[in-house]
Scaffold this motif. Structure first.
Motif, PDB file in Angstrom:
ATOM      1  N   MET A   1       0.844  -1.192   0.000  1.00 39.37           N
ATOM      2  CA  MET A   1       0.000   0.000   0.000  1.00 39.37           C
ATOM      3  C   MET A   1       0.882   1.246   0.000  1.00 39.37           C
ATOM      4  O   MET A   1       1.696   1.429   0.898  1.00 39.37           O
ATOM      5  N   THR A   2       0.720   2.065  -0.994  1.00 36.16           N
ATOM      6  CA  THR A   2       1.491   3.297  -1.110  1.00 36.16           C
ATOM      7  C   THR A   2       0.741   4.428  -0.432  1.00 36.16           C
ATOM      8  O   THR A   2      -0.469   4.576  -0.612  1.00 36.16           O
ATOM      9  N   THR A   3       1.474   5.229   0.357  1.00 34.65           N
ATOM     10  CA  THR A   3       0.889   6.382   1.024  1.00 34.65           C
ATOM     11  C   THR A   3       1.554   7.653   0.513  1.00 34.65           C
ATOM     12  O   THR A   3       2.720   7.630   0.091  1.00 34.65           O
ATOM     13  N   ILE A   4       0.809   8.754   0.560  1.00 34.30           N
ATOM     14  CA  ILE A   4       1.303  10.059   0.127  1.00 34.30           C
ATOM     15  C   ILE A   4       1.315  10.956   1.347  1.00 34.30           C
ATOM     16  O   ILE A   4       0.318  11.035   2.074  1.00 34.30           O
ATOM     17  N   GLU A   5       2.416  11.649   1.570  1.00 33.00           N
ATOM     18  CA  GLU A   5       2.497  12.543   2.724  1.00 33.00           C
ATOM     19  C   GLU A   5       3.386  13.731   2.427  1.00 33.00           C
ATOM     20  O   GLU A   5       4.285  13.657   1.592  1.00 33.00           O
ATOM     21  N   ARG A   6       3.118  14.825   3.119  1.00 29.40           N
ATOM     22  CA  ARG A   6       4.012  15.982   3.054  1.00 29.40           C
ATOM     23  C   ARG A   6       5.099  15.770   4.092  1.00 29.40           C
ATOM     24  O   ARG A   6       4.819  15.483   5.262  1.00 29.40           O
ATOM     25  N   ALA A   7       6.326  15.884   3.650  1.00 27.90           N
ATOM     26  CA  ALA A   7       7.468  15.743   4.559  1.00 27.90           C
ATOM     27  C   ALA A   7       7.882  17.132   5.036  1.00 27.90           C
ATOM     28  O   ALA A   7       8.102  18.027   4.219  1.00 27.90           O
ATOM     29  N   THR A   8       7.976  17.301   6.347  1.00 33.56           N
ATOM     30  CA  THR A   8       8.422  18.569   6.907  1.00 33.56           C
ATOM     31  C   THR A   8       9.763  18.423   7.619  1.00 33.56           C
ATOM     32  O   THR A   8      10.255  19.365   8.224  1.00 33.56           O
ATOM     33  N   SER A   9      10.312  17.228   7.544  1.00 34.89           N
ATOM     34  CA  SER A   9      11.674  16.975   8.012  1.00 34.89           C
ATOM     35  C   SER A   9      12.189  15.783   7.218  1.00 34.89           C
ATOM     36  O   SER A   9      11.418  15.079   6.568  1.00 34.89           O
ATOM     37  N   SER A  10      13.476  15.555   7.309  1.00 42.16           N
ATOM     38  CA  SER A  10      14.072  14.428   6.579  1.00 42.16           C
ATOM     39  C   SER A  10      14.025  13.128   7.381  1.00 42.16           C
ATOM     40  O   SER A  10      14.450  12.087   6.886  1.00 42.16           O
ATOM     41  N   ALA A  11      13.476  13.181   8.582  1.00 44.26           N
ATOM     42  CA  ALA A  11      13.404  11.984   9.424  1.00 44.26           C
ATOM     43  C   ALA A  11      12.636  10.880   8.702  1.00 44.26           C
ATOM     44  O   ALA A  11      11.545  11.102   8.186  1.00 44.26           O
ATOM     45  N   GLY A  12      13.232   9.719   8.645  1.00 49.63           N
ATOM     46  CA  GLY A  12      12.594   8.573   8.022  1.00 49.63           C
ATOM     47  C   GLY A  12      12.698   8.530   6.507  1.00 49.63           C
ATOM     48  O   GLY A  12      12.174   7.614   5.881  1.00 49.63           O
ATOM     49  N   ILE A  13      13.351   9.505   5.916  1.00 49.72           N
ATOM     50  CA  ILE A  13      13.544   9.519   4.460  1.00 49.72           C
ATOM     51  C   ILE A  13      14.991   9.125   4.187  1.00 49.72           C
ATOM     52  O   ILE A  13      15.916   9.777   4.682  1.00 49.72           O
ATOM     53  N   LYS A  14      15.154   8.073   3.421  1.00 47.05           N
ATOM     54  CA  LYS A  14      16.496   7.578   3.135  1.00 47.05           C
ATOM     55  C   LYS A  14      17.056   8.279   1.892  1.00 47.05           C
ATOM     56  O   LYS A  14      16.441   8.236   0.825  1.00 47.05           O
ATOM     57  N   LEU A  15      18.223   8.873   2.050  1.00 51.00           N
ATOM     58  CA  LEU A  15      18.872   9.578   0.954  1.00 51.00           C
ATOM     59  C   LEU A  15      19.066   8.697  -0.281  1.00 51.00           C
ATOM     60  O   LEU A  15      18.852   9.170  -1.409  1.00 51.00           O
ATOM     61  N   PRO A  16      19.427   7.416  -0.158  1.00 48.92           N
ATOM     62  CA  PRO A  16      19.553   6.580  -1.355  1.00 48.92           C
ATOM     63  C   PRO A  16      18.247   6.479  -2.158  1.00 48.92           C
ATOM     64  O   PRO A  16      18.280   6.409  -3.395  1.00 48.92           O
ATOM     65  N   ASP A  17      17.097   6.491  -1.475  1.00 49.82           N
ATOM     66  CA  ASP A  17      15.821   6.474  -2.195  1.00 49.82           C
ATOM     67  C   ASP A  17      15.663   7.742  -3.040  1.00 49.82           C
ATOM     68  O   ASP A  17      15.227   7.684  -4.194  1.00 49.82           O
ATOM     69  N   ILE A  18      16.017   8.885  -2.462  1.00 52.78           N
ATOM     70  CA  ILE A  18      15.915  10.163  -3.185  1.00 52.78           C
ATOM     71  C   ILE A  18      16.857  10.160  -4.378  1.00 52.78           C
ATOM     72  O   ILE A  18      16.473  10.553  -5.491  1.00 52.78           O
ATOM     73  N   ASN A  19      18.083   9.717  -4.175  1.00 52.85           N
ATOM     74  CA  ASN A  19      19.047   9.696  -5.281  1.00 52.85           C
ATOM     75  C   ASN A  19      18.646   8.714  -6.379  1.00 52.85           C
ATOM     76  O   ASN A  19      18.895   8.972  -7.557  1.00 52.85           O
ATOM     77  N   GLU A  20      18.012   7.611  -6.014  1.00 52.33           N
ATOM     78  CA  GLU A  20      17.512   6.671  -7.028  1.00 52.33           C
ATOM     79  C   GLU A  20      16.433   7.342  -7.885  1.00 52.33           C
ATOM     80  O   GLU A  20      16.430   7.214  -9.113  1.00 52.33           O
ATOM     81  N   LEU A  21      15.535   8.085  -7.241  1.00 50.30           N
ATOM     82  CA  LEU A  21      14.493   8.794  -7.983  1.00 50.30           C
ATOM     83  C   LEU A  21      15.094   9.875  -8.882  1.00 50.30           C
ATOM     84  O   LEU A  21      14.705  10.004 -10.049  1.00 50.30           O
ATOM     85  N   LEU A  22      16.027  10.632  -8.348  1.00 55.62           N
ATOM     86  CA  LEU A  22      16.643  11.699  -9.148  1.00 55.62           C
ATOM     87  C   LEU A  22      17.387  11.132 -10.350  1.00 55.62           C
ATOM     88  O   LEU A  22      17.356  11.713 -11.437  1.00 55.62           O
ATOM     89  N   ALA A  23      18.044  10.008 -10.170  1.00 55.52           N
ATOM     90  CA  ALA A  23      18.757   9.375 -11.292  1.00 55.52           C
ATOM     91  C   ALA A  23      17.782   8.941 -12.382  1.00 55.52           C
ATOM     92  O   ALA A  23      18.088   9.042 -13.573  1.00 55.52           O
ATOM     93  N   GLN A  24      16.609   8.478 -11.997  1.00 56.81           N
ATOM     94  CA  GLN A  24      15.607   8.083 -12.987  1.00 56.81           C
ATOM     95  C   GLN A  24      15.007   9.301 -13.682  1.00 56.81           C
ATOM     96  O   GLN A  24      14.730   9.264 -14.878  1.00 56.81           O
ATOM     97  N   LEU A  25      14.844  10.396 -12.942  1.00 57.80           N
ATOM     98  CA  LEU A  25      14.299  11.622 -13.524  1.00 57.80           C
ATOM     99  C   LEU A  25      15.288  12.268 -14.480  1.00 57.80           C
ATOM    100  O   LEU A  25      14.933  12.708 -15.571  1.00 57.80           O
ATOM    101  N   HIS A  26      16.541  12.315 -14.077  1.00 60.76           N
ATOM    102  CA  HIS A  26      17.583  12.996 -14.849  1.00 60.76           C
ATOM    103  C   HIS A  26      18.518  11.987 -15.506  1.00 60.76           C
ATOM    104  O   HIS A  26      19.731  12.160 -15.493  1.00 60.76           O
ATOM    105  N   PHE A  27      17.943  10.965 -16.115  1.00 57.09           N
ATOM    106  CA  PHE A  27      18.727   9.885 -16.720  1.00 57.09           C
ATOM    107  C   PHE A  27      19.632  10.389 -17.834  1.00 57.09           C
ATOM    108  O   PHE A  27      20.636   9.766 -18.148  1.00 57.09           O
TER     109      PHE A  27
END
Length: 143
Positions: A1-27
């Protein structure tokens, strides 16, 4: 189950996940990877709307709107809208953008702007379906 949320801090957000998304966006270009300080700053900035899609603890999508105060109004610039390629086609991008739009309305933003490459056919169709209008404008940048 995918959830959508507004993040107001980086707590619980893994930097490798962000970099994986950015690499796919800016391939098509070699941007430097995001640093933890980038994630910390963007997530906690009161003039940024940072929305993430999660599958459990993994961030599988994101969208960001940067709020700018102008004379007589506030506007937002939407950037880095991306869903992990293994999760595409499930409506996650639409849900991310709907959350950005709702948060922007709550923040009394007059206009939301975004740019998207012509080759991102599905993304462009989604933006138009959500009510964004294609504008005839020149897009410039300097490095």
């Amino acid at each position: 189950m995918t959830t959508i949320e507004r993040a107001t801090s980086s707590a619980g957000i893994k930097l490798p996940d962000i970099n994986e998304l950015l690499a796919q966006l800016h391939f098509d270009r070699q941007d430097p990877p995001a640093a933890q300080s980038d994630l910390d700053t963007i997530a906690s900035d009161k003039n940024t709307i940072f929305v993430v899609a999660r599958d459990g603890s993994k961030v599988v999508g994101m969208a960001t709107a940067y709020i700018v105060a102008k004379f007589g109004k506030k506007i937002g610039y939407v950037e880095d809208v991306v869903v992990n390629e293994t999760y595409r086609g499930q409506g996650i991008g639409t849900k991310l953008m709907e959350r950005i739009i709702n948060e922007a309305k709550e923040a009394n933003i007059t206009y939301l702007y975004l740019t998207s490459r012509a080759g991102r056919t599905a993304a462009n169709a989604m933006y138009e379906k959500l009510g964004f209008e294609k504008r005839d404008t020149n897009n410039y940048r300097i490095k």
